[in-house]
Design a protein around this motif. Structure first.
Motif, PDB file in Angstrom:
ATOM      1  N   SER A  38       0.830  -1.205   0.000  1.00 23.38           N
ATOM      2  CA  SER A  38       0.000   0.000   0.000  1.00 23.38           C
ATOM      3  C   SER A  38       0.865   1.256   0.000  1.00 23.38           C
ATOM      4  N   GLU A  39       1.988   1.231   0.688  1.00 21.49           N
ATOM      5  CA  GLU A  39       2.901   2.381   0.688  1.00 21.49           C
ATOM      6  C   GLU A  39       3.488   2.603  -0.707  1.00 21.49           C
ATOM      7  N   LYS A  40       3.883   1.541  -1.377  1.00 26.51           N
ATOM      8  CA  LYS A  40       4.441   1.656  -2.729  1.00 26.51           C
ATOM      9  C   LYS A  40       3.374   2.136  -3.721  1.00 26.51           C
ATOM     10  N   LYS A  41       2.134   1.708  -3.538  1.00 19.93           N
ATOM     11  CA  LYS A  41       1.063   2.191  -4.419  1.00 19.93           C
ATOM     12  C   LYS A  41       0.850   3.686  -4.232  1.00 19.93           C
ATOM     13  N   ARG A  42       0.936   4.160  -2.986  1.00 24.23           N
ATOM     14  CA  ARG A  42       0.788   5.590  -2.723  1.00 24.23           C
ATOM     15  C   ARG A  42       1.943   6.367  -3.354  1.00 24.23           C
ATOM     16  N   GLN A  43       3.149   5.837  -3.235  1.00 28.56           N
ATOM     17  CA  GLN A  43       4.301   6.494  -3.852  1.00 28.56           C
ATOM     18  C   GLN A  43       4.161   6.523  -5.369  1.00 28.56           C
ATOM     19  N   LEU A  44       3.659   5.455  -5.951  1.00 29.31           N
ATOM     20  CA  LEU A  44       3.457   5.396  -7.396  1.00 29.31           C
ATOM     21  C   LEU A  44       2.438   6.442  -7.843  1.00 29.31           C
ATOM     22  N   ALA A  45       1.361   6.584  -7.089  1.00 26.22           N
ATOM     23  CA  ALA A  45       0.352   7.587  -7.428  1.00 26.22           C
ATOM     24  C   ALA A  45       0.936   8.995  -7.346  1.00 26.22           C
ATOM     25  N   ASP A  46       1.765   9.261  -6.334  1.00 26.45           N
ATOM     26  CA  ASP A  46       2.410  10.569  -6.222  1.00 26.45           C
ATOM     27  C   ASP A  46       3.340  10.835  -7.407  1.00 26.45           C
ATOM     28  N   LEU A  47       4.096   9.828  -7.794  1.00 30.27           N
ATOM     29  CA  LEU A  47       5.003   9.996  -8.933  1.00 30.27           C
ATOM     30  C   LEU A  47       4.244  10.206 -10.239  1.00 30.27           C
ATOM     31  N   LYS A  48       3.135   9.498 -10.405  1.00 31.23           N
ATOM     32  CA  LYS A  48       2.324   9.700 -11.612  1.00 31.23           C
ATOM     33  C   LYS A  48       1.775  11.123 -11.658  1.00 31.23           C
ATOM     34  N   GLN A  49       1.383  11.647 -10.515  1.00 31.16           N
ATOM     35  CA  GLN A  49       0.892  13.027 -10.437  1.00 31.16           C
ATOM     36  C   GLN A  49       2.004  14.004 -10.818  1.00 31.16           C
ATOM     37  N   GLN A  50       3.214  13.774 -10.316  1.00 28.97           N
ATOM     38  CA  GLN A  50       4.338  14.640 -10.655  1.00 28.97           C
ATOM     39  C   GLN A  50       4.667  14.559 -12.141  1.00 28.97           C
ATOM     40  N   ILE A  51       4.554  13.385 -12.718  1.00 32.09           N
ATOM     41  CA  ILE A  51       4.807  13.222 -14.153  1.00 32.09           C
ATOM     42  C   ILE A  51       3.798  14.014 -14.963  1.00 32.09           C
ATOM     43  N   LYS A  52       2.523  13.948 -14.585  1.00 31.20           N
ATOM     44  CA  LYS A  52       1.495  14.703 -15.306  1.00 31.20           C
ATOM     45  C   LYS A  52       1.757  16.202 -15.233  1.00 31.20           C
ATOM     46  N   ILE A  53       2.143  16.676 -14.052  1.00 28.84           N
ATOM     47  CA  ILE A  53       2.440  18.104 -13.890  1.00 28.84           C
ATOM     48  C   ILE A  53       3.612  18.500 -14.775  1.00 28.84           C
ATOM     49  N   GLN A  54       4.652  17.677 -14.788  1.00 32.80           N
ATOM     50  CA  GLN A  54       5.827  17.995 -15.607  1.00 32.80           C
ATOM     51  C   GLN A  54       5.495  17.948 -17.092  1.00 32.80           C
ATOM     52  N   GLU A  55       4.645  17.008 -17.507  1.00 22.53           N
ATOM     53  CA  GLU A  55       4.256  16.946 -18.915  1.00 22.53           C
ATOM     54  C   GLU A  55       3.482  18.196 -19.319  1.00 22.53           C
ATOM     55  N   ILE A  56       2.632  18.689 -18.435  1.00 17.30           N
ATOM     56  CA  ILE A  56       1.893  19.924 -18.724  1.00 17.30           C
ATOM     57  C   ILE A  56       2.860  21.094 -18.863  1.00 17.30           C
ATOM     58  N   LYS A  57       3.842  21.165 -17.974  1.00 12.78           N
ATOM     59  CA  LYS A  57       4.847  22.238 -18.066  1.00 12.78           C
ATOM     60  C   LYS A  57       5.639  22.124 -19.359  1.00 12.78           C
ATOM     61  N   ASN A  58       5.982  20.896 -19.746  1.00 12.22           N
ATOM     62  CA  ASN A  58       6.733  20.697 -20.988  1.00 12.22           C
ATOM     63  C   ASN A  58       5.921  21.135 -22.204  1.00 12.22           C
ATOM     64  N   GLU A  59       4.642  20.791 -22.213  1.00  7.75           N
ATOM     65  CA  GLU A  59       3.789  21.216 -23.324  1.00  7.75           C
ATOM     66  C   GLU A  59       3.674  22.735 -23.381  1.00  7.75           C
ATOM     67  N   ASP A  60       3.588  23.366 -22.229  1.00  2.00           N
ATOM     68  CA  ASP A  60       3.529  24.822 -22.178  1.00  2.00           C
ATOM     69  C   ASP A  60       4.809  25.430 -22.742  1.00  2.00           C
ATOM     70  N   LEU A  61       5.943  24.856 -22.395  1.00  2.00           N
ATOM     71  CA  LEU A  61       7.215  25.352 -22.926  1.00  2.00           C
ATOM     72  C   LEU A  61       7.316  25.133 -24.430  1.00  2.00           C
ATOM     73  N   LYS A  62       6.884  23.964 -24.895  1.00  2.00           N
ATOM     74  CA  LYS A  62       6.909  23.699 -26.337  1.00  2.00           C
ATOM     75  C   LYS A  62       6.025  24.689 -27.083  1.00  2.00           C
ATOM     76  N   HIS A  63       4.853  24.960 -26.515  1.00  2.00           N
ATOM     77  CA  HIS A  63       3.938  25.892 -27.151  1.00  2.00           C
ATOM     78  C   HIS A  63       4.542  27.298 -27.175  1.00  2.00           C
ATOM     79  N   SER A  64       5.170  27.680 -26.076  1.00  2.00           N
ATOM     80  CA  SER A  64       5.774  29.011 -26.007  1.00  2.00           C
ATOM     81  C   SER A  64       6.911  29.150 -27.004  1.00  2.00           C
ATOM     82  N   LEU A  65       7.706  28.105 -27.133  1.00  6.59           N
ATOM     83  CA  LEU A  65       8.846  28.171 -28.045  1.00  6.59           C
ATOM     84  C   LEU A  65       8.420  28.087 -29.504  1.00  6.59           C
TER      85      LEU A  65
END
Length: 100
Positions: A38-65
Protein backbone atom coordinates in the motif's frame (compact mmCIF):
# COMPACT_ATOMS: atom_id res chain seq x y z
CA UNK A 1 3.52 -48.19 28.26
CA UNK A 2 2.96 -45.04 30.21
CA UNK A 3 6.41 -43.75 29.34
CA UNK A 4 5.72 -44.05 25.62
CA UNK A 5 2.46 -42.12 25.89
CA UNK A 6 4.15 -39.30 27.77
CA UNK A 7 6.80 -38.98 25.07
CA UNK A 8 4.18 -38.90 22.32
CA UNK A 9 2.26 -36.16 24.10
CA UNK A 10 5.43 -34.09 24.48
CA UNK A 11 6.25 -34.51 20.81
CA UNK A 12 2.76 -33.58 19.72
CA UNK A 13 2.84 -30.53 22.04
CA UNK A 14 6.14 -29.37 20.58
CA UNK A 15 4.85 -29.95 17.07
CA UNK A 16 1.69 -27.98 17.77
CA UNK A 17 3.72 -25.17 19.34
CA UNK A 18 6.06 -25.06 16.32
CA UNK A 19 3.09 -24.94 13.93
CA UNK A 20 1.51 -22.14 15.97
CA UNK A 21 4.74 -20.12 15.94
CA UNK A 22 5.06 -20.61 12.18
CA UNK A 23 1.44 -19.55 11.62
CA UNK A 24 1.93 -16.38 13.68
CA UNK A 25 5.13 -15.59 11.76
CA UNK A 26 3.40 -16.10 8.42
CA UNK A 27 0.50 -13.85 9.46
CA UNK A 28 2.86 -11.07 10.58
CA UNK A 29 4.85 -11.39 7.35
CA UNK A 30 1.68 -11.12 5.24
CA UNK A 31 0.47 -8.04 7.11
CA UNK A 32 3.89 -6.42 6.73
CA UNK A 33 3.91 -7.11 2.99
CA UNK A 34 0.43 -5.65 2.57
CA UNK A 35 1.53 -2.48 4.35
CA UNK A 36 4.57 -2.21 2.08
CA UNK A 37 2.41 -2.75 -1.01
CA UNK A 38 0.00 0.00 0.00
CA UNK A 39 2.90 2.38 0.69
CA UNK A 40 4.44 1.66 -2.73
CA UNK A 41 1.06 2.19 -4.42
CA UNK A 42 0.79 5.59 -2.72
CA UNK A 43 4.30 6.49 -3.85
CA UNK A 44 3.46 5.40 -7.40
CA UNK A 45 0.35 7.59 -7.43
CA UNK A 46 2.41 10.57 -6.22
CA UNK A 47 5.00 10.00 -8.93
CA UNK A 48 2.32 9.70 -11.61
CA UNK A 49 0.89 13.03 -10.44
CA UNK A 50 4.34 14.64 -10.65
CA UNK A 51 4.81 13.22 -14.15
CA UNK A 52 1.50 14.70 -15.31
CA UNK A 53 2.44 18.10 -13.89
CA UNK A 54 5.83 17.99 -15.61
CA UNK A 55 4.26 16.95 -18.91
CA UNK A 56 1.89 19.92 -18.72
CA UNK A 57 4.85 22.24 -18.07
CA UNK A 58 6.73 20.70 -20.99
CA UNK A 59 3.79 21.22 -23.32
CA UNK A 60 3.53 24.82 -22.18
CA UNK A 61 7.21 25.35 -22.93
CA UNK A 62 6.91 23.70 -26.34
CA UNK A 63 3.94 25.89 -27.15
CA UNK A 64 5.77 29.01 -26.01
CA UNK A 65 8.85 28.17 -28.05
CA UNK A 66 6.95 27.19 -31.18
CA UNK A 67 4.66 30.21 -31.15
CA UNK A 68 7.36 32.69 -32.12
CA UNK A 69 10.69 32.88 -33.87
CA UNK A 70 12.44 32.22 -30.60
CA UNK A 71 11.81 32.84 -26.97
CA UNK A 72 9.06 35.38 -26.49
CA UNK A 73 9.39 38.37 -24.20
CA UNK A 74 6.36 37.25 -22.21
CA UNK A 75 7.97 33.90 -21.49
CA UNK A 76 11.24 35.51 -20.40
CA UNK A 77 9.39 37.93 -18.14
CA UNK A 78 7.37 35.12 -16.56
CA UNK A 79 10.47 32.98 -15.92
CA UNK A 80 12.34 35.90 -14.39
CA UNK A 81 9.40 36.88 -12.17
CA UNK A 82 8.64 33.34 -10.97
CA UNK A 83 12.09 31.83 -10.81
CA UNK A 84 14.31 34.74 -9.86
CA UNK A 85 11.75 36.87 -7.96
CA UNK A 86 12.38 39.98 -10.04
CA UNK A 87 9.94 42.88 -10.28
CA UNK A 88 9.47 45.81 -12.63
CA UNK A 89 10.74 49.23 -11.54
CA UNK A 90 8.17 50.94 -9.31
CA UNK A 91 6.17 47.76 -8.87
CA UNK A 92 5.03 46.81 -5.37
CA UNK A 93 5.62 43.22 -4.32
CA UNK A 94 3.64 41.82 -1.44
CA UNK A 95 5.07 38.92 0.53
CA UNK A 96 2.73 36.54 2.35
CA UNK A 97 4.40 35.93 5.70
CA UNK A 98 1.76 33.41 6.74
CA UNK A 99 3.32 30.89 4.36
CA UNK A 100 0.13 30.03 2.51
Amino acid sequence: MRILKAKKEKKSFLLRFAILVFAVYAAVALVNQQMQISEKKRQLADLKQQIKIQEIKNEDLKHSLSSGSGVSDEYIERVVREGLDYAKPGERVFVNIAGN
